[in-house]
Design a protein around this motif. Structure first.
Motif, short mmCIF file in Angstrom:
data_model
loop_
_atom_site.label_atom_id
_atom_site.label_comp_id
_atom_site.label_asym_id
_atom_site.label_seq_id
_atom_site.Cartn_x
_atom_site.Cartn_y
_atom_site.Cartn_z
N LEU A 1 40.45 44.47 44.69
CA LEU A 1 41.74 45.12 44.96
C LEU A 1 42.70 44.64 43.87
O LEU A 1 43.14 43.49 43.90
CB LEU A 1 42.24 44.71 46.36
N ASP A 2 42.93 45.47 42.88
CA ASP A 2 43.86 45.12 41.82
C ASP A 2 45.21 45.69 42.21
O ASP A 2 45.33 46.90 42.44
CB ASP A 2 43.38 45.69 40.48
N ASP B 1 41.57 42.27 50.61
CA ASP B 1 40.93 41.89 49.33
C ASP B 1 39.53 41.32 49.63
O ASP B 1 38.54 41.69 48.99
CB ASP B 1 41.70 40.77 48.62
N GLU C 1 36.50 38.42 41.76
CA GLU C 1 37.71 37.61 41.81
C GLU C 1 37.74 36.60 42.96
O GLU C 1 38.17 35.46 42.78
CB GLU C 1 38.94 38.52 41.94
N GLU C 2 37.29 36.98 44.13
CA GLU C 2 37.60 36.16 45.30
C GLU C 2 36.55 35.12 45.69
O GLU C 2 36.83 34.26 46.51
CB GLU C 2 37.89 37.08 46.52
N ASP D 1 36.98 43.56 40.47
CA ASP D 1 38.26 43.25 41.09
C ASP D 1 38.33 44.12 42.34
O ASP D 1 38.50 45.34 42.27
CB ASP D 1 39.44 43.56 40.16
N THR E 1 47.32 43.48 44.38
CA THR E 1 47.44 42.89 45.73
C THR E 1 48.90 42.76 46.18
O THR E 1 49.20 42.99 47.36
CB THR E 1 46.76 41.51 45.74
#
Ligand code: IPD
Ligand code: CA
Ligand code: CA
Length: 268
Positions: free
Chosen positions: A83-84, A42, A65-66, A81, A86
């Motif tokens: 990696l949607d 991610d 997101e991260e 996003d 996870t």
């Protein structure tokens, strides 16, 4: 707009290729909460995407997101996003994607969702239609709800907050043909745009889960609103997306005041 779309496509492909290479390898997995995971992939995906976008548009804002990124107030925000799905990825289930959208002056204008394991590239520009690998998409014409296939998801805090979608899930399982829980909200929306799913609802989602997928559904001729039928805002986590034909029935179900426990009691 095409050059923005190409930026998003290139970034999504780079990250998707990385995810495919690292799929089912020995990557690090950490916990953001008790059930909310984040993998090394991610983080690496987000780094790749941000680098790729910044190489083309260094003055644009990033909402991802991260990590937090300093506000540049540019009027252009890339919503990412990396990696949607996870949880699927961490468990070796090949159902996950990259989602990237560009918001211009608060209007989502460009979107890309890339499902690397199936090599499915969903692309959309506002006003120009939604596409899967270059083929134009349209929502289904299926109705009523009883014959419809739906998808949903559940929030990570479902054990500690009663606003956990269980009531709605129960009611839709009874009212629709079936409800699926695939584990990647962006792909759920993309599949409503393809017409394979007829409807999707979920609460507590984030703009990065939603931005590209909402535009795909709208451009494929679907309807997207909040739970009260109000115009949709990607910063409101409660979303109802459908082919339009079952939207009223889905709204009715979402606003039905009987609760899951009452329904269970009435059966006893
Ligand atoms: C999650 C997925 C899932 C949804 C969750 C999301 P993540 O995103 O989209 O389907 O039910 O609410 O947070 O954490 O895999 O990017
Ligand atoms: Ca997500
Ligand atoms: Ca994610």
């Amino acid at each position: 707009m095409t050059s923005y779309l190409n930026t998003a496509i290139n970034a999504a492909r780079e990250a998707g290729d990385l995810q495919k290479r690292r799929y089912c390898t020995d990557f690090m997995i950490n916990h953001k909460g008790e059930t909310d995971l984040v993998t090394e992939v991610d983080l690496a995906s987000e780094e790749l995407i941000v680098k790729s976008i910044r190489a083309n548009h260094p003055g644009h804002d990033i909402l991802a997101e991260e990590n937090d990124y300093a506000a540049l107030c540019s009027g252009f925000t890339w919503i990412i996003d990396p990696l949607d799905g996870t949880t699927n990825y961490a468990h070796g289930i090949p159902w996950f994607c990259v989602s990237i959208a560009l918001e211009i002056e608060n209007v989502v204008t460009v979107g890309v969702i890339y499902h690397p394991m199936m090599e499915q590239l969903f692309t959309v520009i506002r006003g120009e239609g939604a596409f899967l690998n270059g083929e134009r998409l349209g929502v289904s014409s299926r109705s009523p709800l009883r014959q419809s296939l739906l998808a949903t998801g559940f929030p990570y805090d479902r054990a500690v907050d009663q606003d956990n979608n269980f009531d709605h899930f129960f009611k839709f399982q009874l009212g629709a043909r079936a409800v699926r829980r695939f584990g990647a909200a962006a792909l759920d929306l993309a599949y409503v745009a393809t017409g394979r799913l007829d409807g999707f609802w979920e609460s507590k989602l984030k703009p990065w889960d939603l931005a590209a997928g909402v535009l795909l559904v709208e451009e494929a001729g679907g309807t997207v609103t909040g739970y009260a039928g109000e115009p949709y805002d990607i910063r409101d986590g409660r979303i109802l997306a459908s082919n339009g034909r079952i939207h009223a029935e889905m709204l009715e179900t979402l606003n039905d005041r009987a609760t899951y426990s009452l329904l269970r009691n009435s059966e006893n």
